[in-house]
Write an enzyme that holds these catalytic residues in place. Structure first.
Site, short mmCIF file in Angstrom:
data_model
loop_
_atom_site.label_atom_id
_atom_site.label_comp_id
_atom_site.label_asym_id
_atom_site.label_seq_id
_atom_site.Cartn_x
_atom_site.Cartn_y
_atom_site.Cartn_z
N ASN A 148 55.67 22.49 22.86
CA ASN A 148 55.70 22.05 21.45
C ASN A 148 54.68 20.96 21.20
O ASN A 148 54.04 20.92 20.15
CB ASN A 148 57.11 21.61 21.07
CG ASN A 148 58.03 22.80 20.90
OD1 ASN A 148 57.96 23.47 19.87
ND2 ASN A 148 58.83 23.09 21.91
N LEU A 182 68.48 8.35 22.73
CA LEU A 182 67.87 7.09 22.29
C LEU A 182 68.92 6.26 21.54
O LEU A 182 69.59 6.76 20.64
CB LEU A 182 66.68 7.37 21.37
CG LEU A 182 65.44 7.94 22.06
CD1 LEU A 182 64.44 8.44 21.03
CD2 LEU A 182 64.78 6.92 22.99
N ASN A 216 63.24 14.93 15.39
CA ASN A 216 63.64 15.67 16.59
C ASN A 216 63.63 17.17 16.34
O ASN A 216 63.88 17.64 15.23
CB ASN A 216 65.06 15.24 17.00
CG ASN A 216 65.53 15.91 18.28
OD1 ASN A 216 64.78 15.99 19.26
ND2 ASN A 216 66.76 16.41 18.29
N HIS A 226 65.38 20.68 17.71
CA HIS A 226 66.55 21.15 18.47
C HIS A 226 66.59 22.68 18.43
O HIS A 226 66.53 23.27 17.34
CB HIS A 226 67.82 20.56 17.86
CG HIS A 226 69.07 21.01 18.55
ND1 HIS A 226 69.26 20.85 19.91
CD2 HIS A 226 70.20 21.63 18.09
CE1 HIS A 226 70.44 21.34 20.24
NE2 HIS A 226 71.02 21.82 19.17
N ASP A 250 71.28 15.24 18.69
CA ASP A 250 70.70 16.38 17.97
C ASP A 250 71.29 16.55 16.57
O ASP A 250 71.57 17.67 16.13
CB ASP A 250 70.89 17.68 18.80
CG ASP A 250 70.04 17.64 20.07
OD1 ASP A 250 68.88 17.22 19.99
OD2 ASP A 250 70.56 18.02 21.14
N GLU A 271 59.91 27.74 17.25
CA GLU A 271 59.79 26.28 17.33
C GLU A 271 58.35 25.83 17.07
O GLU A 271 58.12 24.89 16.30
CB GLU A 271 60.15 25.78 18.74
CG GLU A 271 61.60 25.79 19.06
CD GLU A 271 61.88 25.10 20.38
OE1 GLU A 271 62.83 24.32 20.42
OE2 GLU A 271 61.16 25.31 21.37
C1 GAR Z 1 62.38 22.86 23.37
O1 GAR Z 1 63.03 24.11 23.35
C2 GAR Z 1 63.12 21.85 22.51
O2 GAR Z 1 63.67 22.41 21.36
C3 GAR Z 1 64.19 21.40 23.47
O3 GAR Z 1 63.50 21.24 24.68
C4 GAR Z 1 62.48 22.25 24.77
C5 GAR Z 1 61.18 21.60 25.20
O4 GAR Z 1 60.19 22.57 25.43
N1 GAR Z 1 64.83 20.20 23.01
C6 GAR Z 1 66.15 20.01 23.12
O5 GAR Z 1 66.88 20.78 23.71
C7 GAR Z 1 66.70 18.75 22.47
N2 GAR Z 1 68.10 18.80 22.53
P1 GAR Z 1 58.67 22.13 25.59
O6 GAR Z 1 58.64 20.96 26.59
O7 GAR Z 1 57.97 23.33 26.13
O8 GAR Z 1 58.16 21.72 24.24
#
Ligand code: GAR
Length: 197
Positions: free
Chosen positions: A16, A95, A109, A111, A152, A181
């Site tokens: 992301n 956090l 954020n 999620h 979240d 995402e």
């Molecule tokens: C993503 O799927 C994001 O939505 C999730 O971690 C992943 C990171 O992927 N976040 C959460 O679960 C927050 N609760 P990335 O490092 O490849 O961007």
């Protein structure tokens, strides 16, 4: 073009983060990532930041350091980069207000589930398991402001629902979630930045 300063917080792969870096480079996002922080020094996302010429800062918790102390130290370090927004892109550490109180309405954020659903880690796997048990027929991606320590949760900026496809594997579903995402994060940031100009 005025570029909005973003600090991105990560804990892992950073796909992301990569979507944000690419959108900045292509100028589809009128922003500049001014620093990337990771609580995990080994996170591949730090390498992505370095390759894009962005300061990549490993920021692990010190032995015995309390949550408020860590969050205070992190806030001080982040503030040095004077971000307009702090983006949590796969940041997997809660956090506290010691951090959030320093950036009110400026922490965003991502999620990988619908609002209020599957907070915390492994949301994609948990949604998939719930589908297999016949409890849900869709999941999604949510982007929201982080006002406080709720996990979240917070005022929603964007949601995209993702319906499960008959017979799909966890890997296939996961791939579709990540695709959504990457697009939704960039599009939502674009809207937020345009609104705040
Ligand atoms: C993503 O799927 C994001 O939505 C999730 O971690 C992943 C990171 O992927 N976040 C959460 O679960 C927050 N609760 P990335 O490092 O490849 O961007």
């Amino acid at each position: 073009m005025k570029k909005t300063r973003l600090v991105v917080l990560i804990s892992g792969n950073g796909t992301n983060l990569q979507a944000i870096l690419d959108a900045c480079a292509e100028q589809t996002l009128p922003a500049q990532v001014v620093a990337v922080f990771s609580n995990k020094p080994e996170a591949y996302g730090l390498e992505r930041a370095r390759r894009a010429g962005v300061p990549a800062i490993a920021f692990p918790r010190r032995e015995g350091e309390s949550r408020p102390d860590y969050d205070h130290r992190l806030a001080e370090a982040v503030e040095e980069f004077q971000p307009a927004y702090v983006i949590l892109a796969g940041w997997m550490r809660l956090l506290s207000m010691a951090f959030l109180g320093r950036f009110p309405n400026r922490v965003i954020n991502l999620h990988p589930a619908l609002p209020g659903a599957f907070p915390g880690t492994h949301a994609i796997e948990r949604a998939y398991a719930a589908w297999q048990r016949g409890e849900v027929n869709c999941s999604g991606v949510t982007i929201h402001i982080v006002p406080d320590e709720s996990v979240d949760a917070g005022p929603v900026l964007a949601v995209q629902q993702i319906d499960f496809c008959p017979g799909e594997s966890l890997e296939e579903f996961e791939g579709r979630v990540h695709e959504v995402e990457h697009q939704l994060l960039v599009n939502t940031l674009k809207t937020v930045l345009e609104r705040s100009l």
